[in-house]
Scaffold this motif. Structure first.
Motif, PDB file in Angstrom:
ATOM      1  N   LEU A  25       0.842  -1.203   0.000  1.00  0.00           N
ATOM      2  CA  LEU A  25       0.000   0.000   0.000  1.00  0.00           C
ATOM      3  C   LEU A  25       0.875   1.250   0.000  1.00  0.00           C
ATOM      4  N   GLY A  26       1.926   1.229   0.832  1.00  0.00           N
ATOM      5  CA  GLY A  26       2.831   2.380   0.911  1.00  0.00           C
ATOM      6  C   GLY A  26       3.482   2.680  -0.434  1.00  0.00           C
ATOM      7  N   LEU A  27       3.919   1.634  -1.130  1.00  0.00           N
ATOM      8  CA  LEU A  27       4.580   1.830  -2.424  1.00  0.00           C
ATOM      9  C   LEU A  27       3.623   2.396  -3.468  1.00  0.00           C
ATOM     10  N   THR A  28       2.365   1.936  -3.447  1.00  0.00           N
ATOM     11  CA  THR A  28       1.421   2.417  -4.454  1.00  0.00           C
ATOM     12  C   THR A  28       0.855   3.795  -4.083  1.00  0.00           C
ATOM     13  N   VAL A  29       0.546   4.002  -2.797  1.00  0.00           N
ATOM     14  CA  VAL A  29       0.038   5.317  -2.378  1.00  0.00           C
ATOM     15  C   VAL A  29       1.063   6.401  -2.719  1.00  0.00           C
ATOM     16  N   SER A  30       2.349   6.111  -2.475  1.00  0.00           N
ATOM     17  CA  SER A  30       3.400   7.100  -2.742  1.00  0.00           C
ATOM     18  C   SER A  30       3.762   7.163  -4.225  1.00  0.00           C
ATOM     19  N   GLN A  31       3.169   6.287  -5.038  1.00  0.00           N
ATOM     20  CA  GLN A  31       3.432   6.189  -6.488  1.00  0.00           C
ATOM     21  C   GLN A  31       4.839   5.732  -6.827  1.00  0.00           C
ATOM     22  N   MET A  32       5.501   5.042  -5.888  1.00  0.00           N
ATOM     23  CA  MET A  32       6.836   4.552  -6.190  1.00  0.00           C
ATOM     24  C   MET A  32       6.797   3.370  -7.164  1.00  0.00           C
ATOM     25  N   THR A  33       5.600   2.810  -7.405  1.00  0.00           N
ATOM     26  CA  THR A  33       5.481   1.744  -8.403  1.00  0.00           C
ATOM     27  C   THR A  33       5.475   2.321  -9.815  1.00  0.00           C
ATOM     28  N   ASN A  34       5.465   3.653  -9.926  1.00  0.00           N
ATOM     29  CA  ASN A  34       5.558   4.315 -11.231  1.00  0.00           C
ATOM     30  C   ASN A  34       7.025   4.686 -11.478  1.00  0.00           C
ATOM     31  N   PRO A  35       7.720   3.923 -12.345  1.00  0.00           N
ATOM     32  CA  PRO A  35       9.169   4.156 -12.517  1.00  0.00           C
ATOM     33  C   PRO A  35       9.506   5.557 -13.000  1.00  0.00           C
ATOM     34  N   ASP A  36       8.609   6.176 -13.758  1.00  0.00           N
ATOM     35  CA  ASP A  36       8.878   7.541 -14.224  1.00  0.00           C
ATOM     36  C   ASP A  36       8.929   8.530 -13.064  1.00  0.00           C
ATOM     37  N   LYS A  37       8.156   8.236 -12.036  1.00  0.00           N
ATOM     38  CA  LYS A  37       8.131   9.079 -10.831  1.00  0.00           C
ATOM     39  C   LYS A  37       9.491   8.992 -10.128  1.00  0.00           C
ATOM     40  N   VAL A  38      10.018   7.773 -10.053  1.00  0.00           N
ATOM     41  CA  VAL A  38      11.312   7.552  -9.407  1.00  0.00           C
ATOM     42  C   VAL A  38      12.422   8.226 -10.218  1.00  0.00           C
ATOM     43  N   LEU A  39      12.368   8.057 -11.554  1.00  0.00           N
ATOM     44  CA  LEU A  39      13.386   8.679 -12.410  1.00  0.00           C
ATOM     45  C   LEU A  39      13.304  10.201 -12.322  1.00  0.00           C
ATOM     46  N   GLY A  40      12.094  10.728 -12.088  1.00  0.00           N
ATOM     47  CA  GLY A  40      11.932  12.176 -11.916  1.00  0.00           C
ATOM     48  C   GLY A  40      12.685  12.680 -10.699  1.00  0.00           C
ATOM     49  N   PHE A  41      12.814  11.830  -9.688  1.00  0.00           N
ATOM     50  CA  PHE A  41      13.585  12.206  -8.498  1.00  0.00           C
ATOM     51  C   PHE A  41      15.084  12.177  -8.784  1.00  0.00           C
ATOM     52  N   LEU A  42      15.508  11.173  -9.576  1.00  0.00           N
ATOM     53  CA  LEU A  42      16.946  11.026  -9.851  1.00  0.00           C
ATOM     54  C   LEU A  42      17.437  12.021 -10.914  1.00  0.00           C
ATOM     55  N   ASP A  43      16.489  12.678 -11.589  1.00  0.00           N
ATOM     56  CA  ASP A  43      16.843  13.576 -12.694  1.00  0.00           C
ATOM     57  C   ASP A  43      16.990  15.025 -12.215  1.00  0.00           C
ATOM     58  N   PHE A  44      18.135  15.335 -11.656  1.00  0.00           N
ATOM     59  CA  PHE A  44      18.363  16.682 -11.116  1.00  0.00           C
ATOM     60  C   PHE A  44      18.454  17.741 -12.208  1.00  0.00           C
ATOM     61  N   ALA A  45      18.888  17.313 -13.407  1.00  0.00           N
ATOM     62  CA  ALA A  45      19.068  18.281 -14.499  1.00  0.00           C
ATOM     63  C   ALA A  45      17.774  18.497 -15.279  1.00  0.00           C
ATOM     64  N   GLY A  46      16.746  17.722 -14.979  1.00  0.00           N
ATOM     65  CA  GLY A  46      15.481  17.852 -15.684  1.00  0.00           C
ATOM     66  C   GLY A  46      14.440  18.533 -14.813  1.00  0.00           C
ATOM     67  N   ASP A  47      13.178  18.112 -14.969  1.00  0.00           N
ATOM     68  CA  ASP A  47      12.089  18.663 -14.163  1.00  0.00           C
ATOM     69  C   ASP A  47      12.042  17.872 -12.859  1.00  0.00           C
TER      70      ASP A  47
END
Lengths: 138, 143
Positions: A16-38
């Motif tokens: 539940l925690g992983l889905t509520v936080s949307q961490m199951t969406n890989p694009d969301k995770v990559l958005g965190f790792l992408d400091f040079a992007g949005d």
């Protein structure tokens, strides 16, 4: 039996925690790792939320003699920073950055009908197997 | 920062922390998903069974949320499969050699104040950021 039910329950809360936080969406995770992007700071708050509960809960738990349903706490007390730890973590980060999946979201993603997650989990197991071969040799 | 979702991130994170707390307090186990996943096939008896029910729960929890709020869980389209296959292998190999992943080191280990977990977390965050930078902004395989 109670241990199995508790593990099931803990797994459900984790999923539940992983889905509520949307961490199951890989694009969301990559958005965190992408400091040079949005840049999307959400993952930092997932960790902050998890640590807030875990730090308090673990501190209290460690003062107890043993777990409610077990005879001892299974915690490794190793403190040395060795080469396997850092090499492994470095390689894991590369794979994480290539895919947007760490093990938890990949496994949970299989229940969301995500075919990519099935390929991911299969590849993760191939990696476990290869690492096992290497560790048996040394 | 258009995609920032602070409330669901904090709430979801708190659930993950609660799960880790429950597993440690009741079963005495660390909620490190890479270890639980790899142990599924390398352990036997009760050591294997609790891993099975935990992972079953992990999928159940995700399925419950999808049923409850399907619109929050978009599926990614057309991501290059070779990246998933090679990246997946590195995730499996790296977490096994490095004794943990985002949950084991990044949450449980940090919560215990483990020096090894602090070093591991900084390392995989760093290599993940560099990898995404190279893929998205240097070789520009993806947008």
């Amino acid at each position: 039996m109670m241990k199995l039910i508790l593990a099931l329950f803990a797994g459900i809360i984790f999923g539940l925690g992983l889905t509520v936080s949307q961490m199951t969406n890989p694009d969301k995770v990559l958005g965190f790792l992408d400091f040079a992007g949005d840049w999307d700071p959400s993952l930092a708050l997932v960790m902050a939320g998890a640590l807030a509960i875990a730090v308090a809960g673990f501190r209290w738990t460690r003062q107890q003699e043993k777990p409610v349903l077990g005879s001892r706490f299974h915690i490794t007390l190793k403190t040395t920073l060795d080469k396997p730890l850092l090499t492994g973590a470095g390689l894991f980060g590369i794979g994480w950055g290539m895919t947007g999946y760490c093990p938890g979201p990949a496994f949970a993603g299989m229940a969301l009908g995500n075919q990519e997650a099935i390929v991911m989990v299969t590849s993760i197991y191939a990696g476990f197997w290869a690492a096992g071969l290497l560790q048996d040799k040394t | 920062m258009q995609n920032f979702t602070p409330v669901s991130a904090l709430l979801g994170g708190a659930l993950i922390g609660l799960s880790a707390f429950i597993l440690l307090r009741f079963n005495g186990r660390i909620a490190g998903i890479s270890s639980i996943m790899s142990g599924l096939f390398t352990t036997s008896g009760p050591n294997r069974y609790w891993r099975m029910t935990f992972l079953l729960g992990l999928m159940l929890g995700a399925a419950i949320w999808q049923w409850f709020a399907p619109s929050t869980l978009p599926l990614r389209q057309n991501y290059p499969l070779p990246l998933i296959i090679v990246g997946g292998f590195l995730v499996g190999f790296g977490t096994r050699i490095g004794s943990g992943c985002t949950s084991g080191h990044g949450i449980c280990g940090l919560a215990l104040g483990s020096r090894r977990s602090i070093a591991a977390t900084l390392t995989f965050m760093g290599s993940g950021i560099v990898t995404v930078y190279i893929i998205r902004h240097v070789i520009q395989v993806l947008s």
